[in-house]
Enzyme design. Structure first.
Site, PDB file in Angstrom:
ATOM      1  N   SER A   6      43.709  41.559  34.733  1.00 52.64           N
ATOM      2  CA  SER A   6      43.621  42.631  35.627  1.00 52.64           C
ATOM      3  C   SER A   6      44.236  43.926  35.551  1.00 52.64           C
ATOM      4  CB  SER A   6      43.865  42.070  37.171  1.00 52.64           C
ATOM      5  OG  SER A   6      43.923  43.463  38.202  1.00 52.64           O
ATOM      6  N   HIS A  31      39.210  42.848  33.885  1.00 54.15           N
ATOM      7  CA  HIS A  31      39.077  43.013  35.381  1.00 54.15           C
ATOM      8  C   HIS A  31      39.371  44.127  35.874  1.00 54.15           C
ATOM      9  CE1 HIS A  31      38.520  40.877  39.221  1.00 54.15           C
ATOM     10  NE2 HIS A  31      39.557  41.424  39.566  1.00 54.15           N
ATOM     11  N   ASP A  33      40.058  46.463  39.364  1.00 55.20           N
ATOM     12  CA  ASP A  33      40.008  46.475  40.771  1.00 55.20           C
ATOM     13  C   ASP A  33      39.691  47.702  41.356  1.00 55.20           C
ATOM     14  OD1 ASP A  33      40.637  43.571  41.134  1.00 55.20           O
ATOM     15  OD2 ASP A  33      42.436  44.028  40.082  1.00 55.20           O
ATOM     16  N   MET A  35      39.642  49.846  44.493  1.00 55.68           N
ATOM     17  CA  MET A  35      39.937  49.734  46.013  1.00 55.68           C
ATOM     18  C   MET A  35      39.969  51.385  46.393  1.00 55.68           C
ATOM     19  SD  MET A  35      43.674  47.659  45.639  1.00 55.68           S
ATOM     20  CE  MET A  35      43.501  46.275  44.680  1.00 55.68           C
ATOM     21  N   HIS A  64      35.628  44.619  40.281  1.00 52.78           N
ATOM     22  CA  HIS A  64      35.506  43.926  41.269  1.00 52.78           C
ATOM     23  C   HIS A  64      35.776  45.160  42.352  1.00 52.78           C
ATOM     24  CE1 HIS A  64      38.730  41.365  44.007  1.00 52.78           C
ATOM     25  NE2 HIS A  64      37.558  41.879  44.925  1.00 52.78           N
ATOM     26  N   MET A  66      36.318  46.445  46.024  1.00 46.89           N
ATOM     27  CA  MET A  66      37.090  46.259  47.302  1.00 46.89           C
ATOM     28  C   MET A  66      36.980  47.463  48.054  1.00 46.89           C
ATOM     29  SD  MET A  66      40.448  44.102  45.853  1.00 46.89           S
ATOM     30  CE  MET A  66      40.030  44.796  44.079  1.00 46.89           C
ATOM     31  N   MET A 135      38.989  34.797  46.399  1.00 45.68           N
ATOM     32  CA  MET A 135      40.208  35.385  46.330  1.00 45.68           C
ATOM     33  C   MET A 135      41.397  34.497  46.757  1.00 45.68           C
ATOM     34  SD  MET A 135      39.860  38.738  45.595  1.00 45.68           S
ATOM     35  CE  MET A 135      41.451  38.835  45.755  1.00 45.68           C
ATOM     36  N   ASP A 173      40.871  34.875  41.493  1.00 43.95           N
ATOM     37  CA  ASP A 173      41.705  36.041  41.736  1.00 43.95           C
ATOM     38  C   ASP A 173      42.764  36.263  42.477  1.00 43.95           C
ATOM     39  OD1 ASP A 173      42.378  38.567  41.228  1.00 43.95           O
ATOM     40  OD2 ASP A 173      40.578  39.520  41.892  1.00 43.95           O
TER      41      ASP A 173
HETATM   42  C1  DX5 Z   1      43.921  42.075  44.255  1.00 42.89           C
HETATM   43  C2  DX5 Z   1      43.229  42.093  42.969  1.00 42.89           C
HETATM   44  C3  DX5 Z   1      43.535  41.142  41.722  1.00 42.89           C
HETATM   45  C4  DX5 Z   1      44.841  41.442  41.575  1.00 42.89           C
HETATM   46  C5  DX5 Z   1      45.819  40.244  40.823  1.00 42.89           C
HETATM   47  O1  DX5 Z   1      43.397  42.443  45.365  1.00 42.89           O
HETATM   48  O2  DX5 Z   1      42.010  41.641  43.446  1.00 42.89           O
HETATM   49  O3  DX5 Z   1      42.678  41.240  40.574  1.00 42.89           O
HETATM   50  O4  DX5 Z   1      45.056  42.560  40.362  1.00 42.89           O
HETATM   51  O5  DX5 Z   1      46.955  40.581  40.565  1.00 42.89           O
HETATM   52  P1  DX5 Z   1      47.819  39.161  40.312  1.00 42.89           P
HETATM   53  O6  DX5 Z   1      47.310  38.461  39.242  1.00 42.89           O
HETATM   54  O7  DX5 Z   1      49.120  39.848  39.965  1.00 42.89           O
HETATM   55  O8  DX5 Z   1      47.897  38.527  41.573  1.00 42.89           O
HETATM   56 ZN    ZN Z   2      40.381  41.542  41.532  1.00 47.11          ZN
END
Ligand code: DX5
Ligand code: ZN
Length: 214
Positions: A6, A31, A33, A35, A64, A66, A135, A173
């Protein structure tokens, strides 16, 4: 077992170098993220940054979302042709419609469930998606502790998928590292996302290798 680092835990001042190091790490996907500061209390990348990441990445993107306003963000990020585009079922009233929309773009649709969200909600969407992302932390931040109840959830989801003879993949994840990769594999996970574990190590290739070896 596939591994998706990620980029959230990367050094953003050296983004190009970070993506290049992941390219040769032996990982399978990158990956991303996304947000929006509404669905989760954090804000990350928009499509302009992800497009530049894509130009440097030799790995397929696993985006991903969010976010609220999922349909709007699907239109933005589908243009970047990720391998998977996933969204949270907690936020969407018309899950099937969004899944279909993603598929119409020629992209593999995936649905995400938060740690507290019951698997029963997936029953009628499972045949239509290519992946379910479970998650294993509350979404919003990297570096959180893995929620152990996820293991049982993965096991149950694996059963649901196998009982219905579906080909849907399971991605996990949050809080994943070499310490729990083996357990997650044993209960039926197909893809592991790891942020702080990989980017927190000095040698990314070695970190990916350690996850596989475990
Ligand atoms: C959290 C993200 C994850 C995050 C995981 O909301 O969706 O993808 O980056 O990070 P680690 O592996 O550090 O938990
Ligand atoms: Zn993620």
């Amino acid at each position: 077992m596939k591994i998706a680092p990620s980029i959230l835990s990367a050094n953003f001042l050296k983004l190009e170098e970070e993506v290049s190091r992941i390219n040769v790490s032996g990982a399978d996907f990158l990956h991303i993220d996304v947000m929006d500061g509404h669905f989760v209390p954090n804000l990350t990348f928009g499509p302009a940054i992800v497009e530049q990441i894509k130009q440097v990445s030799t790995l397929p993107l696993d985006i991903h979302l969010m976010v609220e306003n999922i349909s709007f963000f699907v239109d933005l990020f589908a243009l970047l042709t990720p391998r998977f585009l996933s969204f949270h079922i907690e936020e969407e009233k018309h899950i099937h419609r969004i899944v279909q929309k993603i598929r119409d773009y020629g992209i593999s649709p995936a649905v995400v469930v938060n740690p507290h969200t019951p698997l029963e909600l997936l029953k009628y969407i499972l045949p239509d998606v290519d992946m379910v992302l479970l998650m294993s932390v509350n979404p919003g931040f990297g570096g959180q502790k893995f929620i152990p109840a996820t293991l049982d959830k993965v096991r149950q989801l694996r059963e649901m998928i196998d009982d219905a003879s579906l080909r849907c993949l399971i991605e996990v994840d949050g809080g994943v590292s070499d310490l729990n990769a083996r357990e997650l594999f044993d209960v039926g996970a197909d893809i592991l996302v790891a942020g702080s574990y990989i980017f927190g190590s000095t040698d990314y290739q070695e970190a990916v290798c350690k996850m596989r070896k475990s």
